[in-house]
Design a protein around this motif. Structure first.
Motif, PDB file in Angstrom:
ATOM      1  N   ILE A  74       0.852  -1.204   0.000  1.00  0.00           N
ATOM      2  CA  ILE A  74       0.000   0.000   0.000  1.00  0.00           C
ATOM      3  C   ILE A  74       0.881   1.245   0.000  1.00  0.00           C
ATOM      4  CG2 ILE A  74      -1.622   1.368   1.396  1.00  0.00           C
ATOM      5  CD1 ILE A  74      -2.873  -1.275   2.346  1.00  0.00           C
ATOM      6  N   THR A  75       1.896   1.225   0.847  1.00  0.00           N
ATOM      7  CA  THR A  75       2.761   2.408   0.980  1.00  0.00           C
ATOM      8  C   THR A  75       3.520   2.673  -0.319  1.00  0.00           C
ATOM      9  OG1 THR A  75       2.978   1.911   3.310  1.00  0.00           O
ATOM     10  CG2 THR A  75       4.558   3.476   2.406  1.00  0.00           C
ATOM     11  N   ARG A  76       3.975   1.598  -0.938  1.00  0.00           N
ATOM     12  CA  ARG A  76       4.718   1.799  -2.190  1.00  0.00           C
ATOM     13  C   ARG A  76       3.805   2.433  -3.244  1.00  0.00           C
ATOM     14  NH1 ARG A  76       7.031  -2.446  -6.235  1.00  0.00           N
ATOM     15  NH2 ARG A  76       7.863  -0.925  -7.707  1.00  0.00           N
ATOM     16  N   LEU A  77       2.599   1.898  -3.368  1.00  0.00           N
ATOM     17  CA  LEU A  77       1.656   2.482  -4.332  1.00  0.00           C
ATOM     18  C   LEU A  77       1.327   3.921  -3.963  1.00  0.00           C
ATOM     19  CD1 LEU A  77      -0.959  -0.324  -5.148  1.00  0.00           C
ATOM     20  CD2 LEU A  77       0.665   0.768  -6.709  1.00  0.00           C
ATOM     21  N   ALA A  78       1.097   4.163  -2.671  1.00  0.00           N
ATOM     22  CA  ALA A  78       0.732   5.516  -2.233  1.00  0.00           C
ATOM     23  C   ALA A  78       1.829   6.508  -2.619  1.00  0.00           C
ATOM     24  CB  ALA A  78       0.507   5.534  -0.725  1.00  0.00           C
ATOM     25  N   ARG A  79       3.058   6.091  -2.461  1.00  0.00           N
ATOM     26  CA  ARG A  79       4.186   6.963  -2.797  1.00  0.00           C
ATOM     27  C   ARG A  79       4.137   7.328  -4.292  1.00  0.00           C
ATOM     28  NH1 ARG A  79       8.681   7.425   0.407  1.00  0.00           N
ATOM     29  NH2 ARG A  79       8.123   5.637   1.690  1.00  0.00           N
ATOM     30  N   VAL A  80       3.843   6.328  -5.108  1.00  0.00           N
ATOM     31  CA  VAL A  80       3.771   6.582  -6.550  1.00  0.00           C
ATOM     32  C   VAL A  80       2.590   7.514  -6.852  1.00  0.00           C
ATOM     33  CG1 VAL A  80       3.455   5.508  -8.814  1.00  0.00           C
ATOM     34  CG2 VAL A  80       4.873   4.363  -7.088  1.00  0.00           C
ATOM     35  N   PHE A  81       1.475   7.285  -6.182  1.00  0.00           N
ATOM     36  CA  PHE A  81       0.313   8.168  -6.384  1.00  0.00           C
ATOM     37  C   PHE A  81       0.653   9.601  -5.984  1.00  0.00           C
ATOM     38  CE2 PHE A  81      -2.406   4.389  -6.727  1.00  0.00           C
ATOM     39  CZ  PHE A  81      -3.327   4.818  -7.663  1.00  0.00           C
ATOM     40  N   VAL A  82       1.352   9.774  -4.885  1.00  0.00           N
ATOM     41  CA  VAL A  82       1.720  11.130  -4.453  1.00  0.00           C
ATOM     42  C   VAL A  82       2.623  11.773  -5.511  1.00  0.00           C
ATOM     43  CG1 VAL A  82       2.951  12.477  -2.690  1.00  0.00           C
ATOM     44  CG2 VAL A  82       1.323  10.696  -1.999  1.00  0.00           C
ATOM     45  N   ASP A  83       3.520  11.002  -6.071  1.00  0.00           N
ATOM     46  CA  ASP A  83       4.355  11.540  -7.156  1.00  0.00           C
ATOM     47  C   ASP A  83       3.514  11.961  -8.358  1.00  0.00           C
ATOM     48  OD1 ASP A  83       6.692  11.291  -5.826  1.00  0.00           O
ATOM     49  OD2 ASP A  83       7.265   9.356  -6.705  1.00  0.00           O
ATOM     50  N   GLN A  84       2.354  11.338  -8.494  1.00  0.00           N
ATOM     51  CA  GLN A  84       1.471  11.661  -9.628  1.00  0.00           C
ATOM     52  C   GLN A  84       0.490  12.792  -9.296  1.00  0.00           C
ATOM     53  OE1 GLN A  84       1.602  10.089 -12.818  1.00  0.00           O
ATOM     54  NE2 GLN A  84       3.550   9.597 -11.852  1.00  0.00           N
ATOM     55  N   GLY A  85       0.610  13.374  -8.111  1.00  0.00           N
ATOM     56  CA  GLY A  85      -0.231  14.537  -7.792  1.00  0.00           C
ATOM     57  C   GLY A  85      -1.159  14.362  -6.604  1.00  0.00           C
ATOM     58  N   VAL A  86      -1.262  13.152  -6.058  1.00  0.00           N
ATOM     59  CA  VAL A  86      -2.165  12.963  -4.916  1.00  0.00           C
ATOM     60  C   VAL A  86      -1.638  13.727  -3.706  1.00  0.00           C
ATOM     61  CG1 VAL A  86      -2.903  11.256  -3.185  1.00  0.00           C
ATOM     62  CG2 VAL A  86      -3.229  10.790  -5.619  1.00  0.00           C
ATOM     63  N   GLU A  87      -2.546  14.489  -3.052  1.00  0.00           N
ATOM     64  CA  GLU A  87      -2.159  15.278  -1.874  1.00  0.00           C
ATOM     65  C   GLU A  87      -2.823  14.770  -0.618  1.00  0.00           C
ATOM     66  OE1 GLU A  87      -3.505  19.163  -2.977  1.00  0.00           O
ATOM     67  OE2 GLU A  87      -1.763  19.517  -4.264  1.00  0.00           O
ATOM     68  N   LYS A  88      -3.915  14.013  -0.829  1.00  0.00           N
ATOM     69  CA  LYS A  88      -4.715  13.610   0.328  1.00  0.00           C
ATOM     70  C   LYS A  88      -5.026  12.120   0.239  1.00  0.00           C
ATOM     71  CE  LYS A  88      -9.308  14.376   2.193  1.00  0.00           C
ATOM     72  NZ  LYS A  88     -10.508  15.203   2.140  1.00  0.00           N
ATOM     73  N   ILE A  89      -4.851  11.432   1.348  1.00  0.00           N
ATOM     74  CA  ILE A  89      -5.188  10.005   1.403  1.00  0.00           C
ATOM     75  C   ILE A  89      -6.185   9.782   2.531  1.00  0.00           C
ATOM     76  CG2 ILE A  89      -4.292   7.704   1.985  1.00  0.00           C
ATOM     77  CD1 ILE A  89      -1.801   8.334   0.417  1.00  0.00           C
ATOM     78  N   ARG A  90      -7.207   9.004   2.226  1.00  0.00           N
ATOM     79  CA  ARG A  90      -8.181   8.604   3.247  1.00  0.00           C
ATOM     80  C   ARG A  90      -8.177   7.091   3.340  1.00  0.00           C
ATOM     81  NH1 ARG A  90     -12.378  10.720   5.780  1.00  0.00           N
ATOM     82  NH2 ARG A  90     -12.234  12.662   4.620  1.00  0.00           N
ATOM     83  N   LEU A  91      -8.005   6.574   4.538  1.00  0.00           N
ATOM     84  CA  LEU A  91      -8.084   5.128   4.744  1.00  0.00           C
ATOM     85  C   LEU A  91      -9.524   4.773   5.070  1.00  0.00           C
ATOM     86  CD1 LEU A  91      -4.858   4.553   6.877  1.00  0.00           C
ATOM     87  CD2 LEU A  91      -5.180   4.207   4.422  1.00  0.00           C
ATOM     88  N   THR A  92     -10.007   3.701   4.455  1.00  0.00           N
ATOM     89  CA  THR A  92     -11.392   3.345   4.643  1.00  0.00           C
ATOM     90  C   THR A  92     -11.537   1.838   4.475  1.00  0.00           C
ATOM     91  OG1 THR A  92     -13.642   3.802   3.827  1.00  0.00           O
ATOM     92  CG2 THR A  92     -11.873   4.093   2.240  1.00  0.00           C
ATOM     93  N   GLY A  93     -12.773   1.372   4.248  1.00  0.00           N
ATOM     94  CA  GLY A  93     -12.995  -0.055   4.101  1.00  0.00           C
ATOM     95  C   GLY A  93     -14.374  -0.307   3.516  1.00  0.00           C
ATOM     96  N   GLY A  94     -14.949  -1.388   3.897  1.00  0.00           N
ATOM     97  CA  GLY A  94     -14.948  -2.170   5.099  1.00  0.00           C
ATOM     98  C   GLY A  94     -14.710  -1.297   6.346  1.00  0.00           C
ATOM     99  N   GLU A  95     -14.427  -1.946   7.437  1.00  0.00           N
ATOM    100  CA  GLU A  95     -14.096  -1.174   8.633  1.00  0.00           C
ATOM    101  C   GLU A  95     -12.574  -1.182   8.798  1.00  0.00           C
ATOM    102  OE1 GLU A  95     -15.215   1.049  10.645  1.00  0.00           O
ATOM    103  OE2 GLU A  95     -13.287   0.915  11.663  1.00  0.00           O
TER     104      GLU A  95
END
Ligand code: SAM
Length: 336
Positions: free
Chosen positions: A53-74
Motif C-alpha cells: 500500500i505504501t509503495r503504491l501511495a508513494r507513486v500516487f503522491v508523485d502523480q499529484g495525490v495530496e490527500k489520502i483517506r483510509l477506509t474499508g470495510g471497517e
C-alpha cells in the motif's frame, strides 16, 4: 505537467480500502442477507500488505495525490493500522492523511496510537442518536453510546476537527437529522448529512428513499437559520452551511441531486489492489498484479497515468431515476 483526465480533472485524492470486512451490517451498505456467514470475503493473501500500500501511495503522491483517506470495510479491523498510518505519514508531499471509521473499535488507546503515528483528522459515521433507529440501521445491535465514546476518544487524542457522517434514508432516519444537528452544534465537530446513494447492487436503492440535500438543509434551517459558506478547496464534496448564531457548521453531500462529478479528483484503491476511477465503477484495474509481477515505480506510475488520462467517468451526472442495471462495485469493497 500535472496529470489530468479526459475531462481535465486532476488526480488529487486517493481513498484506500484496507479491508473488505466490516463488523456492522448497515442495511444500506452490507445487508445481512447478502453479506451473511456464507459470504466469501477476500483471503488474507489477496489483500495488499502495508508495504505494498505504501509503495503504491508513494507513486500516487508523485502523480499529484495530496490527500489520502483510509477506509474499508471497517479499517480498524485491520490489525496494527497505526503502523500503516506511520508509513504513509512519512511520504514526502502528502498533505493530508485521514480515516473513516464506524468508531466501534476506536478506544482512547487506539485514537492516541493513530494520532502518534501521524493521523491528523478522522471521520466517524453515525446515522442516529436514537438506539432503536441506529441499531436497526447497523443491524448488529451496536449502541449509539459506543460511537459517542469513540468521538470523545478521537477528540481527546486531538484528531480534530472531527467529521460525523450521517447517511439519511427516507422513512428510516430522517427524523434523526435535527437531533443530530442539535447534539453536534457548539462541539466544533462537523456533522455531514449524506444523500443515500445507489452504490453497489445489493442495497435495493430507489430514488424515493433519497432525502434530498435541499430538504435536509431546510430541516436544519427551520430550527437554526443557516447561511452558505465557501468551499474549502476545489473538489470538496460537501456543501458547507454555517449556523447564523455562530454554533459551527454542517455539510451536506448531495451526490444524487447535485452531482459533483465535474470536479471529482478521487481515485480509489480496493483492498486487493484494484484501482477504481469512480465510486460507481465496475471492473477496476489490477495494480497488485503489476506490483507482485515486479514492476518498477516508473512502470507503476506509467500505468496509473495511462488509466487516469483516459478517465471520463461521471456516473452521478448520467444516472437515471432508477439504478442503471450496471455491475457496480460494492462500497464495502472500495470504501466511501
Ligand atoms: N466502516 C467505515 C464507516 O462506517 O465509516 C468506513 C467505510 S463506509 C463504506 C464509509 C461511509 O460510507 C459511511 O459513512 C457509510 O455510512 C457510507 N455509506 C455506505 N453506503 C452508503 C450509501 N448507499 N449511500 C451513502 N453513503 C453510504
Amino acid at each position: 505537467m500535472p496529470l489530468t483526465d479526459a475531462l481535465d480533472r486532476p488526480l488529487r485524492d486517493l481513498r484506500i480500502s484496507v479491508t473488505d470486512r466490516c463488523n456492522f451490517r448497515c442495511t444500506y451498505c452490507m445487508p445481512k442477507e447478502v453479506f451473511g456467514p456464507g459470504f466469501a470475503f477476500l483471503p488474507r493473501t489477496e489483500l495488499l500488505t502495508f508495504e505494498e500500500i505504501t509503495r503504491l501511495a508513494r507513486v500516487f503522491v508523485d502523480q499529484g495525490v495530496e490527500k489520502i483517506r483510509l477506509t474499508g470495510g471497517e479499517p480498524l479491523l485491520r490489525r496494527d493500522l497505526e503502523r500503516l498510518v506511520e508509513m504513509l505519514a512519512a511520504i514526502p508531499g502528502l498533505r493530508d492523511l485521514t480515516l473513516t471509521t464506524n468508531g466501534s473499535l476506536l478506544t482512547s488507546e487506539k485514537a492516541r496510537a493513530l494520532r502518534d503515528a501521524g493521523l491528523r483528522r478522522i471521520t466517524i459515521s453515525l446515522d442516529s442518536l436514537d438506539d432503536r433507529v441506529f441499531m436497526a440501521m447497523n443491524d448488529v445491535g451496536f449502541p449509539v453510546a459506543g460511537v459517542l465514546a469513540a468521538i470523545d476518544a478521537a477528540d481527546a487524542a486531538g484528531l480534530n476537527p472531527i467529521k460525523i457522517d450521517m447517511v439519511v434514508k427516507r422513512g428510516v432516519n430522517e427524523d434523526s437529522v435535527v437531533p443530530m444537528a442539535r447534539y453536534f452544534r457548539h462541539t466544533g465537530h462537523i456533522l455531514r448529512l449524506i444523500e443515500y446513494m445507489d452504490v453497489g447492487t445489493t442495497n435495493g436503492w430507489r430514488l424515493d428513499d433519497v432525502v434530498s440535500a435541499r430538504e435536509i438543509v431546510a430541516m436544519v434551517n427551520a430550527e437554526w437559520p443557516l447561511e452558505p459558506a465557501e468551499r474549502n478547496y476545489y473538489g470538496e464534496v460537501a456543501e458547507r452551511w454555517r449556523y447564523r448564531d455562530g454554533a459551527g457548521e454542517v455539510g451536506v453531500i448531495a451526490s444524487v441531486t447535485q452531482p459533483f462529478c465535474a470536479s471529482c479528483t478521487r481515485a480509489r484503491l480496493s483492498a486487493e489492489g484494484r484501482l477504481y476511477t469512480c465510486l460507481f465503477g465496475s471492473e477496476g484495474h489490477d495494480l497488485r498484479a503489476l506490483l507482485r509481477g515486479g514492476a518498477t515505480d516508473a512502470q507503476l506510475a506509467a500505468a496509473i497515468g495511462d488509466i487516469w488520462r483516459v478517465r471520463a467517468d461521471r456516473y452521478s451526472e448520467v444516472r437515471a431515476s432508477n439504478t442503471i442495471p450496471l455491475k457496480k462495485i460494492e462500497m464495502s469493497r472500495i470504501g466511501g
